[in-house]
Design a protein around this motif. Structure first.
Motif, short mmCIF file in Angstrom:
data_model
loop_
_atom_site.label_atom_id
_atom_site.label_comp_id
_atom_site.label_asym_id
_atom_site.label_seq_id
_atom_site.Cartn_x
_atom_site.Cartn_y
_atom_site.Cartn_z
N GLU A 1 0.84 -1.20 0.00
CA GLU A 1 0.00 0.00 0.00
C GLU A 1 0.88 1.25 0.00
O GLU A 1 1.86 1.33 0.74
N VAL A 2 0.52 2.22 -0.83
CA VAL A 2 1.19 3.51 -0.84
C VAL A 2 0.11 4.58 -0.76
O VAL A 2 -0.72 4.72 -1.68
N SER A 3 0.09 5.31 0.34
CA SER A 3 -0.93 6.33 0.55
C SER A 3 -0.38 7.36 1.52
O SER A 3 0.70 7.18 2.10
N ALA A 4 -1.12 8.44 1.72
CA ALA A 4 -0.71 9.45 2.70
C ALA A 4 -0.72 8.87 4.10
O ALA A 4 0.05 9.29 4.97
N GLU A 5 -1.62 7.89 4.31
CA GLU A 5 -1.68 7.24 5.63
C GLU A 5 -0.57 6.22 5.81
O GLU A 5 -0.11 5.96 6.93
N LYS A 6 -0.13 5.65 4.70
CA LYS A 6 0.95 4.66 4.76
C LYS A 6 1.96 4.96 3.66
O LYS A 6 2.04 4.28 2.64
N PRO A 7 2.74 6.01 3.86
CA PRO A 7 3.68 6.45 2.82
C PRO A 7 4.92 5.56 2.73
O PRO A 7 5.22 4.81 3.65
N ILE A 8 5.60 5.69 1.61
CA ILE A 8 6.92 5.07 1.45
C ILE A 8 7.95 6.04 1.99
O ILE A 8 7.95 7.23 1.64
N HIS A 9 8.84 5.56 2.82
CA HIS A 9 9.93 6.38 3.36
C HIS A 9 11.22 6.09 2.59
O HIS A 9 11.56 4.93 2.35
N ILE A 10 11.91 7.14 2.19
CA ILE A 10 13.23 6.99 1.57
C ILE A 10 14.24 7.85 2.31
O ILE A 10 13.91 8.95 2.78
#
Length: 753
Positions: free
Chosen positions: A651-660
Motif C-alpha cells: 500500500e502507498v498512501s498518505a496514511e501509509k507512505p513510502i519512506h526513503i
C-alpha cells in the motif's frame, strides 16, 4: 578502472536562505555550451530489440525476492539489473556493435532506455555559476575527457582580478587564434596592454582528500587530479583541444586499425621527489605500468577490456588465465618504440591516451619501494609505492614539495622537465577548503590569497553590493563572469538493492536510517525497484530550486543537465537512418546526439525534455533548463506505481507512505538547504505519499563512506543520493554508458555489484 567518478562536494558553496520549490511546469531554457564529433551506415531496421511484452492483463509481480535472497551476490545483482535495466542492456549491446554515425545514433537511443528506467536523474554539471578570477581563460586544456584538464603548467595567472569585459575579450581571442601558440601570444599582449601583470604561482582551493598517490591504482578523480602534474602521457591535448605529441613524438596506425606504434621522446628523465635523477623514460615504462595495472584491474582495467573499453589484445584472456603477459598487446620493441595492439579497431583509442590508465611507471623505482608484479610470477604487493608523494617517481612538469592532509599540497616546477620552457606556473598550490565558512573563498580571492572563486549564494549577495576600493561598480559587475560547463554529469541515484543502514569511517560513529523494521525496509525496496515510482521521484525533484541553493536564484538553471551524456557530446557527420520504434528515421548530418535522444523519448511517450534546439543561442543544448521536473507528470507516474504495487500487497498512501533516506552533509548550510528542497519538493509533489527522511552526517569521512567511497553496491547507505557524478574517459558516448551496463562500476550507485 580510472574513471571520472566525482563527489559533488557541496560543502564548498553555502547559501543564506531556503528557496521554495517551483511550479508545475518546466521552466524556460537558459543557456550553456559544448562540442562535436564523427561517418554513415545504412540501417536495415532489424536490429532493434523487440519491445518487451507487457505483463498479461496488466499483472505486476515485481522481482522474486525470495529467489534473489537465495542467490549469491553477483547472480542476485544480475537478476535485479535485468528487472530494472534489461531493456537498456539490450539496446546498448546493439549500439556497441555499430560504428560511425550509426553508432552515435544508436548510443543515443540506448541512453533513452537508460533514462526511461528512472534509476538515474541527470541533475547538473560543473560550472555555470558566477565567478571572479585571476586565471586567464582557456590557458589550460579544456577537453572534456581524460586528465589533461588537471595539467595546469601552461596556465596564465594575472596578479590582478580580470574584469568580465577583459575575460570576454580574451575568450574571443581564443576563438580567433589559429592555434595554441597564437592564443598564448595574443593573450599576453592583451594583458600587458590592459595593465595586467603576470604571476608565476597558482593557488586554488580543493575540497578533496587524496587517499593514494599511485595513479594506476585509484578509480577516483579526487585522487588522480593531485597526481596529474607529476607525470606526462604519450599524447596531450592543448588549449585548443588538439592532441599534441608529449612523451611520444609521433605514432603510426596499422592499415587494419589495430596496431599503434609510438616513438618515445629521448632524453626525458625520471626523478625522485627531491629532483634527483633515477633513470630515463623508455618504452618499458608503459610495459611496467601495464603489469601494475593488471594487478589493479578493479581500479582501472575496464578501459582495456573488449566489452567495456578499447579491447587491448589478450587483456581479457590474461585476466581469465588463458594467456601470459607476453601475449598482452603492449610491447617495448626497443627503448624508444612502444606498440599497443587491439583485438579489433577502436577509433576512439587515441582519445584515451591522456588518461591515467596510460601513465608510465618507472620499473626500478617501483621495485625500490617494494613493489612486485604478479605477471612475473611474484606474489603481488605495491609495497610503499604510492603511499606518499615521496613514494612515486616524477617525469612531469611538477614535483610535490609539501603535502598536509586537509591543508595544502604544494607543487614546484621540475627543473629536469623536458618541456620546461612551457611551464608558466612555477609554483602551484591546492588549498583545502571544506566549505564550513561560506565566505572564505570569496574573501581569499579578493585578497589574492587564491587565484579566484566561484560565487556561492552567500558570497553572491555580498558581491552584488560590495565595491572594490576606488571603484563605482560592485565586485559582481566588475569581475563576475559565468563559468563554463564541463563533461561531468552529476545526478540523483536510486538505490534498488540496499543492505546497509550504517557507515563507519575511521572508527567514527555511523549514521543510522530511521527505517529500522523489516516491513518498512521491504516496502521501500519494493517501491524503489518499480519504474514508475522511480520516475515519480525524478519528476518531483525541482532541480532549479535545488541548484539555487548552490549558485543562487539568478543562475539556478545555467548548469542543469538533462541527460547522462551531454547532448552536444557528439554530432553526426552525415545523414544516418535508424529504427525508432519500428519506423526508419533519418537524421541529417550535423544532428546532435541529444536531438536523437529526444526523438526516442518522444516515441516512447516519456514526458521529458532533454534537448532544446534554441538553447545556447540557437545552437541547441541539453543544458540550461529543467526538462524533467513536472508535478503533474510526477503525480501520474506515482499513481501508476501505486496501482502496480497494490498488486503485490504494498500500500502507498498518505496514511501509509513510502519512506526513503536522503543523506546530507550536516556541516554545510548549502547541503542542509539543498536537502530540505529535496524533501519539500518530493513530499509536496507526491502529496506526502512519499516521505523523504533526511539523514545528517556530521563528518565528511562518514558522508563519503555512505555515498561515495563504499565498496560493494549494497553497502551504499541511502535510498536516494546526489553526491556523485561521472565525466568521460575518452571521446565516445561509450565512455559514459559503459559505466551503467551490467556489472559496471557506477552500478554500485544503484546498489548493485
Amino acid at each position: 578502472m580510472m574513471k571520472k567518478f566525482l563527489s559533488l562536494a557541496l560543502a564548498l558553496v553555502m547559501v543564506l536562505s531556503l528557496v521554495a520549490c517551483g511550479g508545475n511546469n518546466n521552466p524556460p531554457a537558459a543557456d550553456d555550451n559544448k562540442n562535436p564529433d564523427t561517418p554513415p551506415v545504412e540501417d536495415n531496421n532489424t536490429d532493434a530489440p523487440e519491445t518487451p511484452d507487457e505483463p498479461e492483463d496488466g499483472v505486476y509481480t515485481g522481482p522474486d525476492w525470495e529467489a534473489i535472497n537465495a542467490m549469491d551476490y553477483e547472480d542476485a545483482c544480475d537478476t535485479i539489473y535485468d528487472f530494472v535495466l534489461g531493456e537498456f542492456g539490450e539496446y546498448y549491446a546493439i549500439a556497441k556493435e555499430a560504428s560511425g554515425d550509426e553508432r552515435i545514433a544508436k548510443m543515443a537511443i540506448a541512453e533513452a532506455k537508460f533514462l526511461e528506467s528512472g534509476i538515474f536523474l541527470p541533475i547538473q554539471t560543473q560550472g555555470g555559476n558566477y565567478a571572479m578570477s585571476r586565471v586567464v581563460p582557456r590557458t589550460s586544456p579544456t577537453v572534456l575527457w581524460g586528465m589533461d584538464e588537471y595539467r595546469y603548467y601552461t596556465t596564465i595567472v594575472a596578479n590582478e582580478l580580470i574584469t568580465v569585459e577583459d575575460n570576454n575579450a580574451l575568450k574571443a581571442l581564443w576563438a580567433e587564434a589559429e592555434d595554441a601558440a597564437a592564443y598564448f601570444e595574443a593573450a599576453k599582449a592583451y594583458l600587458a596592454e590592459h595593465g595586467y601583470t603576470l604571476a608565476d604561482t597558482y593557488v586554488q582551493t580543493n575540497p578533496y582528500n587524496v587517499n593514494i598517490w599511485d595513479t594506476i591504482a585509484t578509480s577516483y578523480t579526487s585522487d588522480a587530479m593531485f597526481i596529474a602534474g607529476t607525470y606526462d602521457n604519450l599524447m596531450e591535448y592543448d588549449i585548443k583541444g588538439i592532441q599534441q605529441p608529449c612523451l611520444a613524438t609521433s605514432y603510426e596506425v596499422s592499415a587494419d586499425g589495430t596496431v599503434y606504434t609510438f616513438h618515445i621522446r629521448e632524453g626525458v628523465k625520471w626523478v625522485d621527489q627531491q629532483g634527483s635523477e633515477i633513470g630515463e623514460v623508455t618504452a618499458d615504462d608503459w610495459v611496467a605500468s601495464m603489469e601494475h595495472l593488471l594487478d589493479n584491474t578493479d581500479a582501472l582495467g575496464y578501459l582495456l577490456t573488449v566489452d567495456e573499453g578499447c579491447g587491448l589484445k589478450n587483456f581479457d584472456a590474461y585476466l581469465a588465465g588463458e594467456a601470459t603477459f607476453e601475449d598482452v598487446g603492449v610491447k617495448a620493441i626497443d627503448d624508444y618504440t612502444l606498440e599497443y595492439t587491439l583485438e579489433a579497431p577502436f577509433p576512439a583509442f587515441p582519445t584515451m591516451l591522456g588518461y591515467s590508465i596510460f601513465a608510465p611507471m618507472n620499473r626500478a623505482f617501483y621495485r625500490s619501494q617494494g613493489g612486485t608484479f604478479s605477471a612475473e610470477g611474484e606474489e603481488y604487493t605495491a609495497g610503499d609505492y604510492g603511499k606518499t608523494p615521496a613514494n612515486i617517481a616524477y617525469c612531469g612538469p611538477y614535483l610535490i614539495t609539501a603535502h598536509t592532509a586537509q591543508n595544502t599540497t604544494r607543487y614546484e616546477a621540475n627543473p629536469t622537465y623536458w618541456n620546461a620552457d612551457a611551464v608558466t606556473m612555477k609554483t602551484m598550490v591546492y588549498s583545502y577548503n571544506d566549505g564550513s565558512d561560506p565566505m572564505r573563498s570569496y574573501n581569499e580571492a579578493k585578497a589574492g590569497t587564491i587565484a579566484g572563486a566561484g560565487f556561492n549564494a552567500s558570497s553572491l549577495e555580498v558581491a552584488k553590493t560590495e565595491k572594490p576600493e576606488g571603484q563605482d561598480k560592485t565586485y559582481l559587475e566588475l569581475y563576475g563572469y559565468v563559468s563554463r560547463g564541463t563533461g561531468t554529469t552529476f545526478g540523483g541515484w536510486k538505490n534498488v538493492n540496499r543492505a546497509s543502514w550504517n557507515n563507519f569511517a575511521n572508527d567514527s560513529i555511523g549514521v543510522s536510517s530511521k527505517r529500522d523494521n523489516a516491513e518498512e525496509i521491504a516496502r521501500t525496496r519494493d517501491a524503489m525497484v518499480n519504474q514508475h515510482f522511480r520516475l515519480a521521484l525524478g519528476m518531483a525533484f525541482d532541480k532549479g530550486s535545488y541548484n539555487a541553493q548552490i549558485v543562487g536564484e539568478e543562475l539556478k538553471y545555467n548548469r542543469l543537465r538533462n541527460s547522462y551524456v551531454p547532448g552536444t557530446f557528439q554530432y553526426l557527420a552525415e545523414d544516418v537512418t535508424v529504427d525508432i520504434n519500428g519506423t526508419a528515421t533519418t537524421f541529417p548530418g550535423g544532428t546532435s546526439s541529444g536531438e536523437i535522444l529526444q526523438a526516442q523519448l518522444d516515441a516512447d511517450g516519456v514526458p521529458a525534455k532533454v534537448w532544446d534546439p534554441q538553447g545556447d543561442g540557437g545552437a541547441g543544448s541539453g543544458d540550461g533548463f529543467d526538462g524533467w521536473y513536472n508535478v503533474d507528470n510526477a503525480k501520474a507516474e506515482l499513481e501508476l506505481a501505486i496501482a502496480e504495487l497494490a498488486q503485490i500487497n504494498v500500500e502507498v498512501s498518505a496514511e501509509k507512505p513510502i519512506h526513503i533516506d536522503y543523506p546530507f552533509e550536516a556541516y554545510s548550510d548549502t547541503a542542509r538547504n539543498a536537502a530540505n528542497v529535496v524533501k519539500q519538493c518530493i513530499e509536496g509533489a507526491l502529496d506526502s505519499k512519499v516521505i523523504v527522511d533526511l539523514v545528517p552526517f556530521d563528518k565528511a569521512e562518514d558522508y563519503e563512506a555512505s555515498c561515495y567511497r563504499f565498496g560493494a553496491g549494497n553497502e551504499g547507505n541511502y535510498d536516494l543520493s546526489t553526491n556523485s557524478g561521472w565525466g568521460p574517459d575518452y571521446g565516445d558516448a561509450q565512455s559514459y554508458l559503459d559505466t551503467v551496463q551490467s556489472g559496471a562500476y557506477m552500478c554500485k550507485n544503484f546498489g548493485l555489484y
